[in-house]
Design a protein around this motif. Structure first.
Motif, PDB file in Angstrom:
ATOM      1  N   GLU A 140       2.096 -37.184-123.887  1.00  0.00           N
ATOM      2  CA  GLU A 140       1.360 -36.228-124.819  1.00  0.00           C
ATOM      3  C   GLU A 140       0.179 -36.928-125.475  1.00  0.00           C
ATOM      4  O   GLU A 140      -0.715 -36.253-125.668  1.00  0.00           O
ATOM      5  N   LEU A 141       0.462 -38.137-126.017  1.00  0.00           N
ATOM      6  CA  LEU A 141      -0.757 -39.010-126.812  1.00  0.00           C
ATOM      7  C   LEU A 141      -1.693 -39.337-125.632  1.00  0.00           C
ATOM      8  O   LEU A 141      -3.113 -38.902-125.970  1.00  0.00           O
ATOM      9  N   ASP A 197      12.439 -41.229-128.701  1.00  0.00           N
ATOM     10  CA  ASP A 197      11.160 -41.842-128.649  1.00  0.00           C
ATOM     11  C   ASP A 197      10.978 -42.795-127.466  1.00  0.00           C
ATOM     12  O   ASP A 197      10.008 -42.846-126.815  1.00  0.00           O
ATOM     13  N   THR A 230      14.642 -29.837-125.776  1.00  0.00           N
ATOM     14  CA  THR A 230      13.371 -30.352-126.054  1.00  0.00           C
ATOM     15  C   THR A 230      13.192 -30.470-127.554  1.00  0.00           C
ATOM     16  O   THR A 230      12.117 -31.026-127.999  1.00  0.00           O
ATOM     17  N   LYS A 232       6.403 -38.722-125.686  1.00  0.00           N
ATOM     18  CA  LYS A 232       5.259 -38.487-126.713  1.00  0.00           C
ATOM     19  C   LYS A 232       4.267 -39.408-126.249  1.00  0.00           C
ATOM     20  O   LYS A 232       3.062 -39.099-126.675  1.00  0.00           O
ATOM     21  N   ASN A 233       4.635 -40.615-125.536  1.00  0.00           N
ATOM     22  CA  ASN A 233       3.537 -41.319-124.783  1.00  0.00           C
ATOM     23  C   ASN A 233       2.524 -40.310-123.760  1.00  0.00           C
ATOM     24  O   ASN A 233       1.312 -40.709-123.985  1.00  0.00           O
TER      25      ASN A 233
END
Length: 256
Positions: free
Chosen positions: A225-226, A217, A212, A222-223
């Motif tokens: 999480e956003l 990317d 982790t 990450k997407n």
């Protein structure tokens, strides 16, 4: 003289008070404007993400429905038409004419289904709700027969706004896609625990896991999480090599 000094002192004091009030008012207006701009930007980001998620789900739903219509229903009707044409050749002329009309009608139905497979779009989250949408997604994955997937929930109806439900569903969908693409898992479990204040979503698999601290990317993590942050949800991933992965989402219902 003392009276003049008193008047000057009072005037200066009054001026200081007025200037202080003006300064406080200006600071207040500036802060309020900054907060309003920040809220507006946040709302715009949310609406943009909402629109993006709607388009993604529509595209995936369309692809799935199109494939089902073309590969399953369309193929079955094509076989029926082929079999019918084989039988027509064995019949008398009067009977052939009637069955030829049916064959043409069947051909039109096949073409209509193919056209429908290219244009059909559904707002499944708004129409079905989060739970049933997940169930439908699970059934879609089960048909692929690539892994065993289970969905566990105590409630069928979850009190959540369709817009936030759409974002949550897209996160779940993206997590499942990651599992299919990268994990080599044989078993996946999706669990929903719902109470008055929070909705807990857990997605676990027995795949190869990953480090982790080295999230790429392109992985989509990450997407996700956003997207969770946009609806004030907590998002976390726990994974170890050869021990699978657990994705957790905690959504707070009364935070807007």
């Amino acid at each position: 003289m003392e009276e003049n000094n008193l008047v000057i002192t009072f005037t200066i004091t009054l001026l200081i008070v007025v200037l202080t009030m003006i300064f406080i008012y200006v600071v207040f207006i500036k802060k309020k404007t900054t907060l309003l701009i920040a809220q507006k930007e946040k709302d715009m980001r949310f609406e943009k993400e909402l629109a993006t998620s709607q388009v993604e789900i529509k595209e995936q739903t369309l692809n799935y429905i199109g494939q089902e219509l073309h590969d399953d229903v369309g193929q079955k009707l094509s076989v029926v038409r082929l079999r019918q044409n084989q039988l027509i050749s064995k019949l008398k002329n009067t009977e052939k004419e009637e069955l030829n009309e049916l064959s043409e009608l069947l051909g039109e139905c096949i073409q209509d289904i193919r056209n429908l497979s290219k244009t059909l779009i559904t707002e499944q989250i708004i129409h079905f709700g989060l739970t049933e949408s997940i169930e439908r997604e699970v059934k879609r994955i089960q048909k692929l027969k690539l892994l065993k997937i289970d969905f566990i929930t105590q409630k069928q109806d979850i009190d959540i706004s369709p817009k936030h439900g759409l974002i949550l569903f897209r996160i779940i969908q993206e997590s499942i896609n990651n599992i299919l693409k990268h994990s080599r898992a044989k078993n996946v479990t999706i669990r929903l625990d719902d109470d008055q204040e929070t909705l807990h979503i857990n997605i676990s698999d027995n795949g190869k896991g990953f480090n982790t601290t080295k999230i790429q990317d392109g992985s989509g993590l990450k997407n996700m999480e956003l997207r969770a942050k946009l609806i004030h949800a907590e998002f976390s991933i726990q994974s170890e090599l050869d021990k699978g992965t657990q994705t957790s989402i905690t959504y707070y219902k009364h935070i807007t």
